[in-house]
Design an enzyme around this catalytic site. Structure first.
Site, PDB file in Angstrom:
ATOM      1  N   TYR A   1       0.856  -1.187   0.000  1.00 13.39           N
ATOM      2  CA  TYR A   1       0.000   0.000   0.000  1.00 13.39           C
ATOM      3  C   TYR A   1       0.895   1.241   0.000  1.00 13.39           C
ATOM      4  O   TYR A   1       1.796   1.343  -0.807  1.00 13.39           O
ATOM      5  CB  TYR A   1      -0.970  -0.057   1.186  1.00 13.39           C
ATOM      6  CG  TYR A   1      -2.153   0.859   1.018  1.00 13.39           C
ATOM      7  CD1 TYR A   1      -2.978   0.748  -0.106  1.00 13.39           C
ATOM      8  CD2 TYR A   1      -2.438   1.838   1.951  1.00 13.39           C
ATOM      9  CE1 TYR A   1      -4.051   1.601  -0.289  1.00 13.39           C
ATOM     10  CE2 TYR A   1      -3.513   2.696   1.778  1.00 13.39           C
ATOM     11  CZ  TYR A   1      -4.322   2.572   0.651  1.00 13.39           C
ATOM     12  OH  TYR A   1      -5.384   3.421   0.472  1.00 13.39           O
TER      13      TYR A   1
ATOM     14  N   LYS B   1     -20.178 -20.499 -10.803  1.00 14.82           N
ATOM     15  CA  LYS B   1     -19.506 -20.232 -12.073  1.00 14.82           C
ATOM     16  C   LYS B   1     -18.086 -19.717 -11.825  1.00 14.82           C
ATOM     17  O   LYS B   1     -17.134 -20.097 -12.519  1.00 14.82           O
ATOM     18  CB  LYS B   1     -20.315 -19.206 -12.879  1.00 14.82           C
ATOM     19  CG  LYS B   1     -19.902 -19.064 -14.324  1.00 14.82           C
ATOM     20  CD  LYS B   1     -20.181 -20.345 -15.097  1.00 14.82           C
ATOM     21  CE  LYS B   1     -19.845 -20.220 -16.561  1.00 14.82           C
ATOM     22  NZ  LYS B   1     -20.914 -19.589 -17.340  1.00 14.82           N
TER      23      LYS B   1
ATOM     24  N   GLU C   1     -24.280 -14.081 -17.655  1.00 13.06           N
ATOM     25  CA  GLU C   1     -24.860 -15.366 -17.261  1.00 13.06           C
ATOM     26  C   GLU C   1     -26.309 -15.181 -16.812  1.00 13.06           C
ATOM     27  O   GLU C   1     -26.635 -14.236 -16.080  1.00 13.06           O
ATOM     28  CB  GLU C   1     -24.051 -15.963 -16.106  1.00 13.06           C
ATOM     29  CG  GLU C   1     -24.327 -17.409 -15.813  1.00 13.06           C
ATOM     30  CD  GLU C   1     -23.608 -18.352 -16.757  1.00 13.06           C
ATOM     31  OE1 GLU C   1     -23.966 -19.542 -16.776  1.00 13.06           O
ATOM     32  OE2 GLU C   1     -22.684 -17.905 -17.465  1.00 13.06           O
TER      33      GLU C   1
ATOM     34  N   ASP D   1     -24.469 -18.587 -21.805  1.00 10.33           N
ATOM     35  CA  ASP D   1     -25.699 -19.323 -22.119  1.00 10.33           C
ATOM     36  C   ASP D   1     -25.886 -19.445 -23.628  1.00 10.33           C
ATOM     37  O   ASP D   1     -26.467 -20.422 -24.109  1.00 10.33           O
ATOM     38  CB  ASP D   1     -26.906 -18.619 -21.504  1.00 10.33           C
ATOM     39  CG  ASP D   1     -26.823 -18.569 -19.988  1.00 10.33           C
ATOM     40  OD1 ASP D   1     -26.355 -19.545 -19.404  1.00 10.33           O
ATOM     41  OD2 ASP D   1     -27.205 -17.544 -19.408  1.00 10.33           O
TER      42      ASP D   1
ATOM     43  N   ALA E   1     -31.699 -17.902 -26.537  1.00 12.28           N
ATOM     44  CA  ALA E   1     -30.321 -17.428 -26.649  1.00 12.28           C
ATOM     45  C   ALA E   1     -29.383 -18.520 -27.149  1.00 12.28           C
ATOM     46  O   ALA E   1     -28.596 -18.319 -28.077  1.00 12.28           O
ATOM     47  CB  ALA E   1     -29.858 -16.895 -25.299  1.00 12.28           C
ATOM     48  N   ALA E   2     -29.460 -19.707 -26.538  1.00  9.77           N
ATOM     49  CA  ALA E   2     -28.545 -20.790 -26.914  1.00  9.77           C
ATOM     50  C   ALA E   2     -28.814 -21.270 -28.330  1.00  9.77           C
ATOM     51  O   ALA E   2     -27.881 -21.515 -29.113  1.00  9.77           O
ATOM     52  CB  ALA E   2     -28.672 -21.943 -25.926  1.00  9.77           C
TER      53      ALA E   2
ATOM     54  N   ASN F   1     -32.254 -29.466 -20.665  1.00  9.95           N
ATOM     55  CA  ASN F   1     -31.935 -29.896 -19.308  1.00  9.95           C
ATOM     56  C   ASN F   1     -33.107 -29.603 -18.385  1.00  9.95           C
ATOM     57  O   ASN F   1     -33.788 -28.590 -18.544  1.00  9.95           O
ATOM     58  CB  ASN F   1     -30.686 -29.160 -18.805  1.00  9.95           C
ATOM     59  CG  ASN F   1     -29.421 -29.942 -19.082  1.00  9.95           C
ATOM     60  OD1 ASN F   1     -29.401 -31.159 -18.933  1.00  9.95           O
ATOM     61  ND2 ASN F   1     -28.374 -29.250 -19.488  1.00  9.95           N
TER      62      ASN F   1
ATOM     63  N   ASN G   1     -20.966 -27.048 -20.983  1.00 13.17           N
ATOM     64  CA  ASN G   1     -20.320 -25.753 -21.203  1.00 13.17           C
ATOM     65  C   ASN G   1     -18.963 -25.626 -20.535  1.00 13.17           C
ATOM     66  O   ASN G   1     -18.142 -24.809 -20.952  1.00 13.17           O
ATOM     67  CB  ASN G   1     -21.222 -24.619 -20.699  1.00 13.17           C
ATOM     68  CG  ASN G   1     -22.370 -24.343 -21.633  1.00 13.17           C
ATOM     69  OD1 ASN G   1     -22.729 -25.186 -22.454  1.00 13.17           O
ATOM     70  ND2 ASN G   1     -22.975 -23.170 -21.521  1.00 13.17           N
TER      71      ASN G   1
END
Length: 752
Positions: free
Chosen positions: A42, A97, A139, A165, A200-201, A290, A322
């Site tokens: 610092y 994630k 995500e 995704d 989206a996928a 899924n 993924n």
């Protein structure tokens, strides 16, 4: 909780709660012990890198964590198929994630939760945080907002922005498709492709496949209202319209007639066997919904034996996961300080994954999955725990990034880069994955000796529900039921098999067997009856000896030396019988075995050689190539000490035996584990840091293990009991439920 769950709600909550809430913490990577350290960390020392970055913003990648830091951003509007539950509810997912980034590619990540559904607010917030991060992973943001947010952020930010995704699924789907078409003898340019699920996928999958050569009008996209065809107006938006095809088909069923490929990111049961039967020869079916696919592999292959099928599930071959993509895409992008992750980088990732699936699969990977894996219809995508992913995929991504001009800092020495990636691998996770997968394959009947202990009962339930095999609990039925109910696991009573010495029909044969062993050791018939009928450790060992179970785990309620003494009433498990205790220490991505931690009090040089041999066998069972160091306070004869002499002589005994593993000694621990310290002894036979430390005595082993556990926070597995006739593992009295399950898994793998 679904009946398909392998855990209870209480277990899931406990996992996220203890030992500290959440799934990660931040630790300092620099020393912070002295005033001098703090002055550098610092004020005033920090002013120097501050000025360097002000003069050259690129220097931030040299002096801060920016170059290895990803933001995992969500507003919780599309959480794991659960819907819009809000930003705060998404935190467990985003923390998960973040730890996947770390686990698979050594990328630091932190979750950023934005409590808004306004795309402009999200765009502005992420843009303003840009200086902190080297990349952004979006995500669980619902469509169509996710398209708007990603597109705009890509335009205004100079770091990679990636909506997993969409593109994560697309990349893995593309990798599998490359290999499926190779096996089918088809070219992507000639294929008729049907996609069901215009979210989206789905849209990302179709966009990437088209960029790889699929023709626009050969690709038919369907949503809940049917085919998206040119001229349709109902339920359309700009992203769907971009993929409207010229076709007469109006329903999914019509579109499937003669199709070469089906890609599903929709819902369970969307595809029928009749639809599959109508497809072209050698159809490719990626049913990725899924948790349940559009059609199961069994259903598809019952009408089309020539079909190649992939799903999103780990319990079927060809899982579209993924985690095969996003960690390695970001790893490669970060390592070239990329401005973006473009289509070329995604395609490079897909092609590298496809090529990896065609290579010979390492033995440790096949061992982890309990079957031979080779390129073919049931293996077109690598498995998530393939250790080659970390040093195969990022270089391909980095090369594509450099070739397309998005790299700020191109990699000059690619071979050196590959080696640096290999150094990032975490062997501990792959070792644990391997033994757990092997245990599931073995399906052992596991005897849990201490059915009066709540931890043991919870571990038995976890073992059974985890799919490892049948749990046999030694105890009284009413007591087991009461304790499980108190733990909130009352429904598990009917799942376990409770074995009570008081009513077993085998007690007579057990006593006869035990009396034959102990009658010349001062035990009369009354003593034998008390041992067999009233001592749970002895009774459980007798069950194992008679084949009424496949393996045994015990020791959670009594000291290990006492339990081992009881086991010796039934089995020959003494030092002179070849028994050895090996403890695995897992810490900061390293695994080190320490021996002997259970049996030998003060081993001779011959005993030490035996211990090393047995420990090397345990290492190989765990998927490690053994490198043994005989450790002491002296190194190769200095300082001279009578107590170090046996550590000096043990390697000579192994020389005479022609041992088939690396070993060396005697040496101090730093020489054994630290390559810089080892470099002072170029004559050493060890080719790398030792992964087995053979110590002079049991007390030094115990001190070493407990010191690492308490001071460094190392994960301890063991002692692993090896060298006994049947698989028996003895827990410590401080074992947690997870520890007991791990020991049961070790026993199931028959590490003997």
């Amino acid at each position: 909780m679904s009946r398909k769950s392998k855990f209870t709600a209480e277990e899931a909550l406990a996992y996220h709660h203890a030992p500290a809430p959440g799934k990660y913490e931040i630790t300092a990577s620099k020393p912070m012990a002295t005033q001098a350290d703090l002055s550098l960390a610092y004020s005033p020392g920090v002013a120097i890198p501050v000025q360097a970055i002000a003069d050259d913003p690129q220097a931030a990648y040299d002096y801060t964590t920016k170059g290895n830091m990803v933001a995992v951003v969500s507003n919780g509007t599309a959480i794991l198929g659960m819907g819009n539950l809000g930003a705060l509810a998404s935190k467990p997912v985003m923390e998960g994630k973040a730890v996947l980034f770390k686990r698979f590619a050594d990328v630091n990540a932190i979750d950023i939760l934005l409590d808004t559904e306004d795309p402009d607010e999200i765009i502005n917030a992420v843009k303003l945080m840009g200086p902190t991060f080297g990349g952004v992973n979006l995500e669980d943001i619902k469509a169509p907002e996710c398209f708007i947010i990603e597109s705009r952020l890509k335009e205004i930010m100079d770091i990679p922005v990636f909506h997993d995704d969409q593109h994560g699924t697309a990349v893995i789907c593309a990798a599998g498709l490359i290999n499926a078409l190779e096996l089918s003898g088809k070219r992507i340019e000639d294929c008729r492709i049907v996609l069901n699920g215009a979210g989206a996928a789905g849209i990302a999958c179709l966009e990437l496949i088209k960029s790889m050569g699929a023709l626009h009008d050969n690709c038919i996209m369907c949503d809940t209202k049917g085919v998206i065809w040119q001229g349709r107006t109902e339920g359309m938006n700009q992203w769907k319209s971009a993929h409207a095809a010229r076709t007469d088909a109006r329903t999914l069923e019509e579109a499937m007639v003669g199709a070469d490929v089906f890609l599903g990111v929709s819902a369970k049961g969307a595809v029928t066997p009749a639809m599959v039967a109508a497809m072209a020869d050698n159809p490719v079916i990626f049913a990725m919904a899924n948790p349940d696919p559009e059609i199961t592999p069994e259903e598809a292959q019952s009408v089309r034996a020539d079909a190649i099928v992939a799903t999103g599930r780990s319990d079927y071959p060809n899982q579209v996961n993924n985690v095969l993509g996003f960690p390695y895409l970001f790893r490669g992008a970060l390592d070239i300080n990329a401005r973006a992750i473009n289509d070329e980088m995604k395609i490079a990732c897909a092609r590298a994954l496809a090529e990896l699936a065609r290579e010979d699969v390492p033995d440790e990977v096949a061992m982890a999955y309990g079957r031979k894996l080779s390129f073919g219809r049931d293996y077109i995508i690598p498995t998530p725990f393939d250790p080659r992913l970390i040093y195969t995929i990022p270089p391909a991504v980095a090369q594509a990034g450099m070739a397309t001009g998005v790299a700020r800092r191109p990699i000059v020495d690619m071979d050196g880069y590959v080696q640096s990636l290999k150094a990032r691998m975490d062997p501990t996770a792959s070792v644990l994955q391997s033994i757990h997968a092997r245990a599931k394959q073995a399906q052992s009947r596991m005897i849990f000796a201490e059915g009066d202990d709540e931890r043991v009962l919870r571990a038995a339930v976890a073992y059974q529900r985890g799919g490892y095999g049948q749990a046999l609990v030694v105890g009284r039925e009413d007591d087991v039921k009461a304790k499980l109910e108190a733990e909130g696991l009352g429904d598990a009573v009917r799942e376990l098999t409770v074995v009570n010495a008081g009513n077993t029909r085998h007690l007579g044969s057990y006593k006869d067997f035990l009396y034959a062993r102990l009658q010349r050791q001062g035990h009369d018939l009354k003593d034998v009856h008390r041992l067999a009928a009233r001592n749970r450790h002895v009774f459980a060992a007798l069950m194992l000896a008679h084949g009424h179970g496949d393996a045994l785990v015990t020791g959670a309620t009594r000291k290990s030396a006492h339990v081992l003494g009881l086991i010796n009433h039934v089995f020959d498990a003494r030092a002179q019988d070849g028994a050895v205790g090996v403890t695995a220490l897992l810490h900061k991505g390293r695994i080190v075995l320490i021996a002997d931690t259970l049996v030998h009090e003060w081993p001779s040089e011959v005993d030490l050689a035996d211990i090393a041999t047995r420990a090397a066998s345990v290492a190989r069972h765990l998927g490690l190539e053994p490198r043994v160091a005989f450790v002491s306070f002296s190194t190769f004869g200095y300082p001279v000490s009578e107590r170090a002499e046996k550590m000096h002589l043990a390697p000579r005994i192994l020389d005479k035996r022609g041992a088939d593993f690396e070993y060396e000694g005697e040496m101090t621990v730093d020489v054994a584990l630290n390559p810089k310290a080892a470099a002072h002894y170029p004559f050493s036979r060890l080719t790398g840091p030792a992964n087995i430390l053979v110590v002079p005595a049991r007390h030094s082993a115990s001190i070493s293990v407990k010191l690492m556990q308490e001071m460094a926070g190392a994960t301890v597995i063991g002692p692993i009991l090896a060298g006994v006739p049947r698989p028996i593992q003895i827990c410590s009295t401080g074992s947690t439920v997870s520890d007991i399950v791990n020991m049961a898994v070790m026993a199931s793998c028959e590490i003997v």
